[in-house]
Design a protein around this motif. Structure first.
Motif, PDB file in Angstrom:
ATOM      1  N   GLU A  12      -1.003  -0.272  -1.211  1.00 49.37           N
ATOM      2  CA  GLU A  12      -2.069  -1.264  -1.231  1.00 49.37           C
ATOM      3  C   GLU A  12      -1.534  -2.634  -1.660  1.00 49.37           C
ATOM      4  O   GLU A  12      -1.883  -3.666  -1.070  1.00 49.37           O
ATOM      5  N   LYS A  16      -1.741  -5.951   0.620  1.00 53.35           N
ATOM      6  CA  LYS A  16      -2.393  -7.160   0.105  1.00 53.35           C
ATOM      7  C   LYS A  16      -1.450  -8.357   0.126  1.00 53.35           C
ATOM      8  O   LYS A  16      -1.869  -9.483   0.385  1.00 53.35           O
ATOM      9  N   TYR A  97      -8.346  -5.850   3.220  1.00 57.91           N
ATOM     10  CA  TYR A  97      -7.349  -6.522   2.391  1.00 57.91           C
ATOM     11  C   TYR A  97      -7.008  -7.931   2.850  1.00 57.91           C
ATOM     12  O   TYR A  97      -6.671  -8.782   2.033  1.00 57.91           O
ATOM     13  N   LYS A 100     -10.536  -9.721   2.927  1.00 61.05           N
ATOM     14  CA  LYS A 100     -11.115  -9.551   1.589  1.00 61.05           C
ATOM     15  C   LYS A 100     -12.596  -9.169   1.633  1.00 61.05           C
ATOM     16  O   LYS A 100     -13.419  -9.682   0.887  1.00 61.05           O
TER      17      LYS A 100
END
Length: 148
Positions: A12, A16, A97, A100
């Motif tokens: 993750e 990101k 991601y 957002k």
């Protein structure tokens, strides 16, 4: 913390960070372009008195920069495995991601249930864990500012 959540956090974090990594890669490459052009690298002129090596060849050699190679390896180490994910998982990761969006908003956007979105995220992060682990040293260098 469970093993799955550890794996998810590693993958993750890389997902990101990808837009910023890509931005740094593009910016560094642009800086190399500007430096080459400022140095008088014109395509038509010969740099060695007329032999086989012309300025265009030298212009391409600037991409042999170690920082650019490492940034490229990092970017491709994340993006290529991402591209191999199923389309639904790619779309969900991008919305979650990179755009957002909250899980509920992703579910509404794609007409999935929230549970399905969480399941797709979990599967995608599991698939990305090993490839991200291979570029983890480069990712840490980037996070510490060594590749910016």
């Amino acid at each position: 913390m469970t093993v799955a959540s550890y794996r998810h956090r590693i993958a993750e974090g890389a997902v990101k960070d990808f837009p910023a990594i890509k931005r740094d890669y593009d910016g560094y490459r642009l800086m190399l372009d500007a430096r080459a052009l400022a140095g008088g690298c014109l395509y038509g002129e010969r740099v060695d008195g007329g032999s086989a090596s012309c300025a265009a060849d030298r212009y391409l050699d600037r991409y042999d920069d170690s920082v650019l190679r490492r940034l490229s390896a990092l970017m491709l180490g994340i993006y290529e495995p991402y591209c191999k994910l199923p389309a639904d998982e790619r779309r969900i990761l991008a919305l979650r991601y990179w755009q957002k969006m909250e899980v509920a908003d992703v579910a509404v956007e794609l007409m999935f249930s929230e549970r399905s979105v969480y399941r797709h995220i979990s599967h995608a992060l599991n698939r990305l864990y090993r490839p991200v682990l291979e570029v983890q040293p480069l990712l840490e260098d980037w996070r510490m500012g060594a590749l910016k």
